[in-house]
Design a protein around this motif. Structure first.
Motif, PDB file in Angstrom:
ATOM      1  N   SER A 260       0.853  -1.196   0.000  1.00  0.00           N
ATOM      2  CA  SER A 260       0.000   0.000   0.000  1.00  0.00           C
ATOM      3  C   SER A 260       0.885   1.242   0.000  1.00  0.00           C
ATOM      4  O   SER A 260       1.170   1.844   1.031  1.00  0.00           O
ATOM      5  CB  SER A 260      -0.897  -0.005   1.227  1.00  0.00           C
ATOM      6  N   ILE A 261       1.335   1.633  -1.171  1.00  0.00           N
ATOM      7  CA  ILE A 261       2.333   2.689  -1.262  1.00  0.00           C
ATOM      8  C   ILE A 261       1.819   3.928  -1.983  1.00  0.00           C
ATOM      9  O   ILE A 261       2.584   4.682  -2.571  1.00  0.00           O
ATOM     10  CB  ILE A 261       3.628   2.190  -1.930  1.00  0.00           C
ATOM     11  N   ALA A 262       0.531   4.155  -1.934  1.00  0.00           N
ATOM     12  CA  ALA A 262       0.013   5.410  -2.443  1.00  0.00           C
ATOM     13  C   ALA A 262       0.379   6.525  -1.463  1.00  0.00           C
ATOM     14  O   ALA A 262       0.612   6.291  -0.292  1.00  0.00           O
ATOM     15  CB  ALA A 262      -1.502   5.328  -2.586  1.00  0.00           C
ATOM     16  N   SER A 263       0.463   7.744  -1.957  1.00  0.00           N
ATOM     17  CA  SER A 263       0.672   8.924  -1.108  1.00  0.00           C
ATOM     18  C   SER A 263       1.985   8.885  -0.334  1.00  0.00           C
ATOM     19  O   SER A 263       2.019   9.136   0.878  1.00  0.00           O
ATOM     20  CB  SER A 263      -0.504   9.094  -0.136  1.00  0.00           C
ATOM     21  N   ILE A 264       3.059   8.569  -1.022  1.00  0.00           N
ATOM     22  CA  ILE A 264       4.372   8.573  -0.377  1.00  0.00           C
ATOM     23  C   ILE A 264       4.844  10.012  -0.185  1.00  0.00           C
ATOM     24  O   ILE A 264       4.787  10.824  -1.102  1.00  0.00           O
ATOM     25  CB  ILE A 264       5.399   7.804  -1.218  1.00  0.00           C
ATOM     26  N   VAL A 265       5.311  10.306   0.998  1.00  0.00           N
ATOM     27  CA  VAL A 265       5.899  11.614   1.283  1.00  0.00           C
ATOM     28  C   VAL A 265       7.364  11.611   0.855  1.00  0.00           C
ATOM     29  O   VAL A 265       7.828  12.492   0.151  1.00  0.00           O
ATOM     30  CB  VAL A 265       5.799  11.958   2.776  1.00  0.00           C
ATOM     31  N   SER A 266       8.081  10.615   1.347  1.00  0.00           N
ATOM     32  CA  SER A 266       9.507  10.542   1.046  1.00  0.00           C
ATOM     33  C   SER A 266       9.985   9.107   1.187  1.00  0.00           C
ATOM     34  O   SER A 266       9.335   8.275   1.820  1.00  0.00           O
ATOM     35  CB  SER A 266      10.312  11.440   2.000  1.00  0.00           C
ATOM     36  N   MET A 267      11.136   8.848   0.594  1.00  0.00           N
ATOM     37  CA  MET A 267      11.866   7.593   0.776  1.00  0.00           C
ATOM     38  C   MET A 267      13.321   7.945   1.012  1.00  0.00           C
ATOM     39  O   MET A 267      13.785   9.010   0.588  1.00  0.00           O
ATOM     40  CB  MET A 267      11.737   6.680  -0.442  1.00  0.00           C
ATOM     41  N   GLY A 268      14.013   7.051   1.695  1.00  0.00           N
ATOM     42  CA  GLY A 268      15.412   7.352   1.948  1.00  0.00           C
ATOM     43  C   GLY A 268      16.082   6.294   2.782  1.00  0.00           C
ATOM     44  O   GLY A 268      15.623   5.151   2.853  1.00  0.00           O
ATOM     45  N   TRP A 269      17.185   6.719   3.410  1.00  0.00           N
ATOM     46  CA  TRP A 269      18.033   5.794   4.145  1.00  0.00           C
ATOM     47  C   TRP A 269      18.438   6.375   5.499  1.00  0.00           C
ATOM     48  O   TRP A 269      18.761   7.559   5.600  1.00  0.00           O
ATOM     49  CB  TRP A 269      19.296   5.499   3.331  1.00  0.00           C
ATOM     50  N   TYR A 270      18.423   5.514   6.496  1.00  0.00           N
ATOM     51  CA  TYR A 270      18.953   5.796   7.812  1.00  0.00           C
ATOM     52  C   TYR A 270      19.990   4.725   8.108  1.00  0.00           C
ATOM     53  O   TYR A 270      20.039   3.696   7.450  1.00  0.00           O
ATOM     54  CB  TYR A 270      17.846   5.759   8.866  1.00  0.00           C
ATOM     55  N   ARG A 271      20.789   4.957   9.127  1.00  0.00           N
ATOM     56  CA  ARG A 271      21.766   3.946   9.529  1.00  0.00           C
ATOM     57  C   ARG A 271      21.905   3.916  11.044  1.00  0.00           C
ATOM     58  O   ARG A 271      21.622   4.893  11.727  1.00  0.00           O
ATOM     59  CB  ARG A 271      23.127   4.213   8.874  1.00  0.00           C
ATOM     60  N   GLN A 272      22.357   2.759  11.515  1.00  0.00           N
ATOM     61  CA  GLN A 272      22.571   2.590  12.949  1.00  0.00           C
ATOM     62  C   GLN A 272      23.826   1.771  13.176  1.00  0.00           C
ATOM     63  O   GLN A 272      23.907   0.614  12.725  1.00  0.00           O
ATOM     64  CB  GLN A 272      21.370   1.914  13.612  1.00  0.00           C
ATOM     65  N   ALA A 273      24.794   2.380  13.856  1.00  0.00           N
ATOM     66  CA  ALA A 273      26.026   1.690  14.224  1.00  0.00           C
ATOM     67  C   ALA A 273      25.859   1.104  15.621  1.00  0.00           C
ATOM     68  O   ALA A 273      25.021   1.578  16.401  1.00  0.00           O
ATOM     69  CB  ALA A 273      27.199   2.660  14.173  1.00  0.00           C
ATOM     70  N   PRO A 274      26.632   0.099  15.975  1.00  0.00           N
ATOM     71  CA  PRO A 274      26.520  -0.508  17.307  1.00  0.00           C
ATOM     72  C   PRO A 274      26.671   0.531  18.412  1.00  0.00           C
ATOM     73  O   PRO A 274      27.598   1.340  18.396  1.00  0.00           O
ATOM     74  CB  PRO A 274      27.666  -1.519  17.324  1.00  0.00           C
TER      75      PRO A 274
ATOM     76  N   GLN B  11      22.439   5.640  18.183  1.00  0.00           N
ATOM     77  CA  GLN B  11      21.058   5.777  17.737  1.00  0.00           C
ATOM     78  C   GLN B  11      20.978   5.749  16.217  1.00  0.00           C
ATOM     79  O   GLN B  11      21.950   6.075  15.518  1.00  0.00           O
ATOM     80  CB  GLN B  11      20.480   7.092  18.255  1.00  0.00           C
ATOM     81  N   ARG B  12      19.818   5.374  15.737  1.00  0.00           N
ATOM     82  CA  ARG B  12      19.592   5.412  14.297  1.00  0.00           C
ATOM     83  C   ARG B  12      19.614   6.874  13.849  1.00  0.00           C
ATOM     84  O   ARG B  12      19.033   7.746  14.494  1.00  0.00           O
ATOM     85  CB  ARG B  12      18.254   4.764  13.954  1.00  0.00           C
ATOM     86  N   GLU B  13      20.286   7.126  12.718  1.00  0.00           N
ATOM     87  CA  GLU B  13      20.420   8.498  12.245  1.00  0.00           C
ATOM     88  C   GLU B  13      20.091   8.602  10.768  1.00  0.00           C
ATOM     89  O   GLU B  13      20.267   7.644   9.999  1.00  0.00           O
ATOM     90  CB  GLU B  13      21.846   9.008  12.490  1.00  0.00           C
ATOM     91  N   LEU B  14      19.670   9.781  10.381  1.00  0.00           N
ATOM     92  CA  LEU B  14      19.387  10.064   8.980  1.00  0.00           C
ATOM     93  C   LEU B  14      20.663   9.993   8.166  1.00  0.00           C
ATOM     94  O   LEU B  14      21.707  10.504   8.570  1.00  0.00           O
ATOM     95  CB  LEU B  14      18.778  11.457   8.852  1.00  0.00           C
ATOM     96  N   VAL B  15      20.558   9.377   6.993  1.00  0.00           N
ATOM     97  CA  VAL B  15      21.641   9.441   6.015  1.00  0.00           C
ATOM     98  C   VAL B  15      21.222  10.371   4.884  1.00  0.00           C
ATOM     99  O   VAL B  15      21.860  11.386   4.629  1.00  0.00           O
ATOM    100  CB  VAL B  15      21.985   8.055   5.452  1.00  0.00           C
TER     101      VAL B  15
ATOM    102  N   TYR C 163      20.389  15.550   3.305  1.00  0.00           N
ATOM    103  CA  TYR C 163      21.541  14.708   3.628  1.00  0.00           C
ATOM    104  C   TYR C 163      22.076  15.038   5.015  1.00  0.00           C
ATOM    105  O   TYR C 163      22.069  16.183   5.452  1.00  0.00           O
ATOM    106  CB  TYR C 163      22.680  14.943   2.631  1.00  0.00           C
ATOM    107  N   SER C 164      22.592  14.016   5.656  1.00  0.00           N
ATOM    108  CA  SER C 164      23.373  14.249   6.855  1.00  0.00           C
ATOM    109  C   SER C 164      24.655  14.983   6.461  1.00  0.00           C
ATOM    110  O   SER C 164      25.229  14.723   5.397  1.00  0.00           O
ATOM    111  CB  SER C 164      23.728  12.898   7.487  1.00  0.00           C
ATOM    112  N   ASP C 165      25.098  15.882   7.315  1.00  0.00           N
ATOM    113  CA  ASP C 165      26.340  16.611   7.019  1.00  0.00           C
ATOM    114  C   ASP C 165      27.522  15.661   6.832  1.00  0.00           C
ATOM    115  O   ASP C 165      28.451  15.949   6.077  1.00  0.00           O
ATOM    116  CB  ASP C 165      26.653  17.593   8.150  1.00  0.00           C
TER     117      ASP C 165
END
Length: 120
Positions: free
Chosen positions: A27-41, A44-48, A59-61
């Protein structure tokens, strides 16, 4: 519901490149955005990087000028081209999708994650 299928992680030497891909289905109608996050051991999970349906990117700096996010709205895919990789980029990378719901609310969906390891 929404399903996100990721591919492209792996092991690469410092300075190398990798490309991650994610395909959305369901059910992928009305998508706002897509992207990537990452989490190192231990972190916290952070925006990429993300890209809206209209093509606006964020983008993350820490990855600007090295990573490029791109999206194919017709195929419901989002890719992340990662160049000049550093050991600090090692993490589990998660595909993310934000979708409009009723009453102007939004919901977040996540892929299962793909490991990226950069050796020094």
């Amino acid at each position: 519901q929404v399903q996100l299928a990721e591919s492209g992680g792996g092991l690469v030497q410092s300075g190398g490149s990798l490309r991650l891909s994610c395909t959305a289905s369901g059910s992928i109608a009305s998508i706002v955005s897509m992207g990537w996050y990452r989490q190192a051991p231990g972190k916290q999970r952070e925006l990429v990087a993300t890209v809206t349906t209209g093509g606006v990117t964020d983008y993350s700096d820490s990855v600007k000028d090295r990573f490029t996010v791109s999206r194919d709205n017709a195929k419901n895919t989002v890719d992340l081209q990662m160049n000049s990789l550093k050991p600090d980029d090692s993490a589990v990378y998660y595909c993310h999708l934000k979708r409009w719901e009723k009453y102007f609310r939004t919901s977040d969906y996540w892929g299962q994650g793909t490991q990226v390891t950069v050796s020094s």
